[in-house]
Every structure is written in C-alpha cells, then in structure tokens.
Design an enzyme around this catalytic site. Sequence first.
Site, short mmCIF file in Angstrom:
data_model
loop_
_atom_site.label_atom_id
_atom_site.label_comp_id
_atom_site.label_asym_id
_atom_site.label_seq_id
_atom_site.Cartn_x
_atom_site.Cartn_y
_atom_site.Cartn_z
N TYR A 1 0.83 -1.20 0.00
CA TYR A 1 0.00 0.00 0.00
C TYR A 1 0.87 1.26 0.00
O TYR A 1 1.40 1.67 1.03
CB TYR A 1 -0.93 0.02 1.22
CG TYR A 1 -1.85 -1.17 1.34
CD1 TYR A 1 -2.23 -1.92 0.23
CD2 TYR A 1 -2.34 -1.56 2.58
CE1 TYR A 1 -3.08 -3.02 0.36
CE2 TYR A 1 -3.19 -2.65 2.72
CZ TYR A 1 -3.54 -3.38 1.61
OH TYR A 1 -4.38 -4.46 1.73
N HIS B 1 0.41 -12.21 1.32
CA HIS B 1 -0.38 -11.26 0.55
C HIS B 1 -0.50 -11.67 -0.92
O HIS B 1 0.49 -11.72 -1.64
CB HIS B 1 0.27 -9.87 0.63
CG HIS B 1 -0.65 -8.76 0.27
ND1 HIS B 1 -0.23 -7.45 0.17
CD2 HIS B 1 -1.99 -8.74 0.01
CE1 HIS B 1 -1.27 -6.68 -0.14
NE2 HIS B 1 -2.33 -7.44 -0.25
#
Length: 322
Positions: free
Chosen positions: A55, A140
């Site tokens: 992010y 992830h």
Amino acid sequence: MKSRRIGRDLSLTEIGFGAAQLGNLNRAISDDDARAAVDAAWDVGIRYFDTAPHYGLGLSEKRLGAALRHRDRDAYVLSTKVGRLLEPHPAGAGSLDDDGFIVEASTKRVWDFSRDGILRSVADSLDRLGLDRIDIAYLHDPDDHWQAASTTGISALIELRDQGVIRAVGAGMNQAAMLTEFVRRCDVDVMMVAGRYTLLDQSAADELLPLAEERNVALVAAAVYNSGLLSTDRPAQGGRFDYREADEQTLARAQQIADLCDLHGVTLPAAAIAFPLLRPQIASVVVGMRSAAQVASTLERYRALVPPALWEQLHDLELLHA
C-alpha cells in the site's frame, strides 16, 4: 464497538480500519488527513488496523505506525502482510507508481515467499511502522506463488509465531479457493477474504467458511463493497465491481438489492457491512477509510439496524445464495 475472539489470545473489533488509502490509493492525502482518520477510528472504538508494504510502497505502514505509536500497544491489534519486498528503484524516481497508488516509483515491489524473504519483510515492516511488534501477518495475494507460499512462506510465519514475534498467521486474497487450501493444509489462525463474501458474491460460503469453522480458523472480510458498487445507496451506471466497471447483470442485481434495502429502511452500504457479520466465524469487516468523515459514515452504517426480514427476502428471491 463489539469484538470477536480469534485464536487463543486475540480479539478483533467487528470493524477494522483498512489502511490502503493511507498509501494514497487512487488519490493523494496529506499526513495530517491520514493521522486524523486513524485518530477518528480510535475515538469510535476501532481497535483493529490492517496495512501492507504494497500500500503506497510502504507509505501506509509509515503513516499508520506514526498515528499509533503513542497509543497503548496492548490496546489494539495490528496486521500487515508479507510476500512483496520493497527494493530501491532509482530509475523510477520522478515517475508515479503504476499499481494504483499516488506515490513516487523510486521503490519497486519484488515477490518473495522464501524464508529469508518473509523474515526480511517482517523486519522491514517493523522498521517502517516504528512499533515493537506485529500481531497478525498475512501472506499477501500469493495467487501465482502457491508452491512457495504454502511451504517456505507459511512455515516462516509459523516459525515467527512459535517464537512469539507475531501472534497469528494466515493469508489474504481476492479468491476463496486458495484460501481454502491454506486452511486445509496449513496451521493457520486467520484468513482475510476480500470480495468473496459480500451481498454480490458469496463464493466463500461454498467451502472456505465451513472448513474454517471446522478447523477453528477465523475469517476477516475485506472489500465488502466489491470495489465500490455497494458503497452507495443507489448503484449507478459506471460503478465499479471487482476493480472494473460492473456489467449490466451485476449492476441490475445490485440495484435490486438496493431497492429491497430501501423497502426495509436500511441503506445498501449498511447491509453490505452487516451481511458478513451474520457469520460468527467472521471476526471483523475491514473497511478502507481515508478521512475522519469516512470513519464517521462507516460507524453509522455499522450501527444501523438491519431487519432479519431483509435477509429472508433476499434469500427467497435468490439474491443471496448462501
């Protein structure tokens, strides 16, 4: 705000703060706005915060850590993710990241689910966060890396859990099938399922939810608005579903659900948040929030009373398949 227990010693608030927007997802915000959003979340009782190196090329972790650093570390739960290392990328200086975040591309993501990669990822995240520990670590998006993620990747996380470095391990993905395989084959505690248990897509109910319940693995529901289509009271043409413009059939279904929500005196976004929490195995719904105003609207939706008759009618009309 209510909490739900996962594992032996962790509890998650039913709403979690998704920090992708703190990494300038689709739109840049200031450090002050990021801090204000986290402070507002704290003030309304949110105590679960989720971030990732992906992010904003580490910006989300830095901003979230800065906002939480003065808080009692035992008062909240923090999760981040592993599998993408951040490497210097001098050639990208002066250009923007090409993965949806408005940040300079002077750093690049490198997939790595090896043991050394996982250990380094956790250490790097702790450095960016400026905190003494991570509570939950998720593999992830290992969609194209099953072999490494399900062996060296998860083994390294379990090793860190057994050492007490982290408290719970799992994976976070936009699909249910591979998450199911992790639950079936690996010693995991909690899985983050994005977009696959929502008002428009209940595919996680086929195998993932029953198996997770059987194995006592908690689930966290993310992307409950399916990229935005369920985030407004009246879904409109051009609305996005799973990162692209919704097709006519999906849009029509969302509009029909919105009509029924209106009939029962509740908004579509409020129903979208409430739906996953009907399942006791889902410990938290993580919602992305970039401002104090979005925190306030999320809390209002969470607190809305959704009549059971809505779920019954949606099921009777086969708009809910689970």
